[in-house]
Design an enzyme around this catalytic site. Structure first.
Site, PDB file in Angstrom:
ATOM      1  N   SER A   1       2.661  44.537 -31.668  1.00 12.53           N
ATOM      2  CA  SER A   1       2.652  43.501 -32.644  1.00 12.53           C
ATOM      3  C   SER A   1       3.640  42.725 -32.520  1.00 12.53           C
ATOM      4  O   SER A   1       4.820  42.936 -32.360  1.00 12.53           O
ATOM      5  CB  SER A   1       2.461  44.163 -34.085  1.00 12.53           C
ATOM      6  OG  SER A   1       1.320  44.668 -34.381  1.00 12.53           O
TER       7      SER A   1
ATOM      8  N   HIS B   1       3.550  41.318 -40.520  1.00 13.94           N
ATOM      9  CA  HIS B   1       3.230  42.657 -41.127  1.00 13.94           C
ATOM     10  C   HIS B   1       4.573  43.652 -40.632  1.00 13.94           C
ATOM     11  O   HIS B   1       4.360  44.577 -40.821  1.00 13.94           O
ATOM     12  CB  HIS B   1       1.927  43.077 -40.765  1.00 13.94           C
ATOM     13  CG  HIS B   1       1.546  43.477 -39.018  1.00 13.94           C
ATOM     14  ND1 HIS B   1       1.231  42.568 -38.299  1.00 13.94           N
ATOM     15  CD2 HIS B   1       1.830  44.539 -38.429  1.00 13.94           C
ATOM     16  CE1 HIS B   1       1.036  43.054 -37.244  1.00 13.94           C
ATOM     17  NE2 HIS B   1       1.561  44.156 -37.149  1.00 13.94           N
TER      18      HIS B   1
ATOM     19  N   SER C   1      -0.884  39.805 -33.583  1.00  7.79           N
ATOM     20  CA  SER C   1      -1.326  40.067 -34.795  1.00  7.79           C
ATOM     21  C   SER C   1      -2.122  41.473 -35.072  1.00  7.79           C
ATOM     22  O   SER C   1      -1.417  42.410 -35.387  1.00  7.79           O
ATOM     23  CB  SER C   1      -2.144  39.240 -35.897  1.00  7.79           C
ATOM     24  OG  SER C   1      -2.379  39.838 -36.772  1.00  7.79           O
TER      25      SER C   1
ATOM     26  N   ASP D   1       0.155  35.991 -40.729  1.00 11.40           N
ATOM     27  CA  ASP D   1       0.763  36.985 -40.023  1.00 11.40           C
ATOM     28  C   ASP D   1       1.797  36.603 -39.241  1.00 11.40           C
ATOM     29  O   ASP D   1       1.630  36.541 -38.074  1.00 11.40           O
ATOM     30  CB  ASP D   1      -0.107  37.981 -39.454  1.00 11.40           C
ATOM     31  CG  ASP D   1       0.418  39.352 -39.077  1.00 11.40           C
ATOM     32  OD1 ASP D   1       1.575  39.466 -39.279  1.00 11.40           O
ATOM     33  OD2 ASP D   1      -0.380  40.087 -38.183  1.00 11.40           O
TER      34      ASP D   1
ATOM     35  N   GLY E   1       2.521  48.829 -31.423  1.00 12.06           N
ATOM     36  CA  GLY E   1       3.812  48.649 -30.979  1.00 12.06           C
ATOM     37  C   GLY E   1       3.897  47.165 -30.160  1.00 12.06           C
ATOM     38  O   GLY E   1       4.975  46.594 -30.131  1.00 12.06           O
TER      39      GLY E   1
END
Length: 378
Positions: free
Chosen positions: A332, A222, A347, A250, A330
């Site tokens: 991720s 993402h 994720s 993801d 942040g």
């Protein structure tokens, strides 16, 4: 470039996931001799799990033994296998079986045994039926829980009276053994707007680097689409997204060039020691796990569930691992690691690192297999 050593760690070889030394070895990763946990991981486990240094070291050793035992114990259970998990109280792997006659063979491997009603195959089939349904926003996620021997559907507490949620739950119960549990909030991804000094940027989004692979690094899907340019902490070009999938999955990977290179390290940010990555043996349910991210740095918790389907507002993501580790925007794409073994890339989740929460990661071995990548290991 200035801070060359840091940029190599920060941009290319950070966050821990469950990755393979070689993509072709996804189903049979090698086991390293001893847990090579850095002082940083031990410190984080003491802080987040309430353990002493000695307890943290003992737990890592016990979890490594349980991970190595899991395949053998499952084979001994045969068709009666009902799932397995790490029991932190006993420091041993527990295996569920539907046939009491298999208990002796499983115990002979060194595992504990629990007799249950449903096989793992049966529960997986129920979850697959739920995956085929369209879930409303009030349904947070669903997964097989081997300890409870059921499929757990998580519903956001404030939405449990919603007609669409009730209809989904009714259909889920018709599929087989299902238990409904409440969760405080709906999950969301942990991307963030541009903030200086963090590991990488694409467009106006900041995310965290996952694990180094030969030729690049893996991260969350993402965070960017295939072809998107990636910049480092200093604004210089790193490479481009070579592949990306979200939702449904993801995960993504970015190639590396322009003076950047890969290293098998999860960054400690100067707060804790950096951690070398030595493989990607998948930790069992109940094992401890730690996460490194560009916003909240090091935090630890436990593996709560595997193969969970998470219902984000953008769509469902499947085959995720749920943990009790906190995260914030942040983080991720950042790394999840257990001992010295990569586990997955961050994720999303709910909550924060002030009040707590839950976070999911996409297992790294799946990412490596999907793109034919090889994990960079020490």
């Amino acid at each position: 470039m200035v801070r060359t050593g840091l940029s190599a760690l920060l941009i290319i070889g950070t966050w821990a996931t469950a990755g393979l030394t070689q993509a072709s070895a996804a189903d049979t990763p090698s086991v390293t001799a001893e847990p090579q946990a850095s002082a940083g991981i031990i410190d984080a486990m003491q802080r987040d799990l309430g353990l002493t240094k000695t307890q943290a070291q003992a737990r890592l050793a016990a979890e490594k033994a349980a991970t190595a035992l899991e395949g053998t114990a499952r084979g001994a259970a045969g068709a009666a296998y009902g799932g397995s998990w790490f029991d932190s109280g006993k420091g041993k792997l527990t295996v569920a079986v539907t046939d009491a006659g298999k208990a002796r063979a499983v115990r002979a491997t060194g595992a504990e045994v629990r007799v249950v009603a449903h096989t793992a195959r049966r529960l997986d089939a129920v979850k697959n039926r739920l995956d085929a349904l369209s879930a409303p926003k009030g349904v947070s996620s669903w997964h097989v829980d081997p300890r409870a021997n059921t499929v757990v559907v998580n519903v956001v507490a404030s939405a449990e009276g919603d007609n669409d949620v009730r209809a989904f739950v009714a259909k889920a119960r018709q599929a087989g053994p299902v238990t409904v549990e409440r969760t405080a909030q709906a999950p969301q991804t942990f991307a963030a707007g541009t903030v200086g000094g963090d590991p990488y940027y694409t467009g106006n989004v900041r995310c965290s680097i996952g694990f180094s692979v030969h030729g690049g690094f893996v991260t969350a899907g993402h965070c960017g689409q295939a072809g998107g340019a990636v910049r480092g902490w200093d604004g210089s070009a790193i490479g481009n997204f070579q592949g990306s999938s979200f939702p449904d999955n993801d995960y993504a990977w970015v190639n590396v060039g322009s003076g950047w290179w890969t290293v098998p390290v999860v960054l400690g940010w100067g707060t804790v020691s950096d951690q070398l990555v030595r493989g990607s043996n998948e930790a069992p349910i109940g094992a401890s796990i730690c996460r490194s991210g560009s916003t909240t740095h090091w935090h630890c918790g436990n593996v709560l569930a595997k193969n969970e389907t998470v219902n984000y507002s953008q769509g469902a993501v499947r085959q995720m691992t749920k943990t009790s580790v906190c995260a914030e925007p942040g983080d991720s794409g950042g790394s999840f690691i257990s001992g010295d073994q990569a586990q997955g890339v961050t994720s999303g989740g709910w909550g924060n690192c002030s009040g707590g929460g839950e976070t999911w990661h996409q297992p790294i071995n799946e990412i490596l297999n999907r793109y034919g990548l090889t994990l960079h290991t020490a």
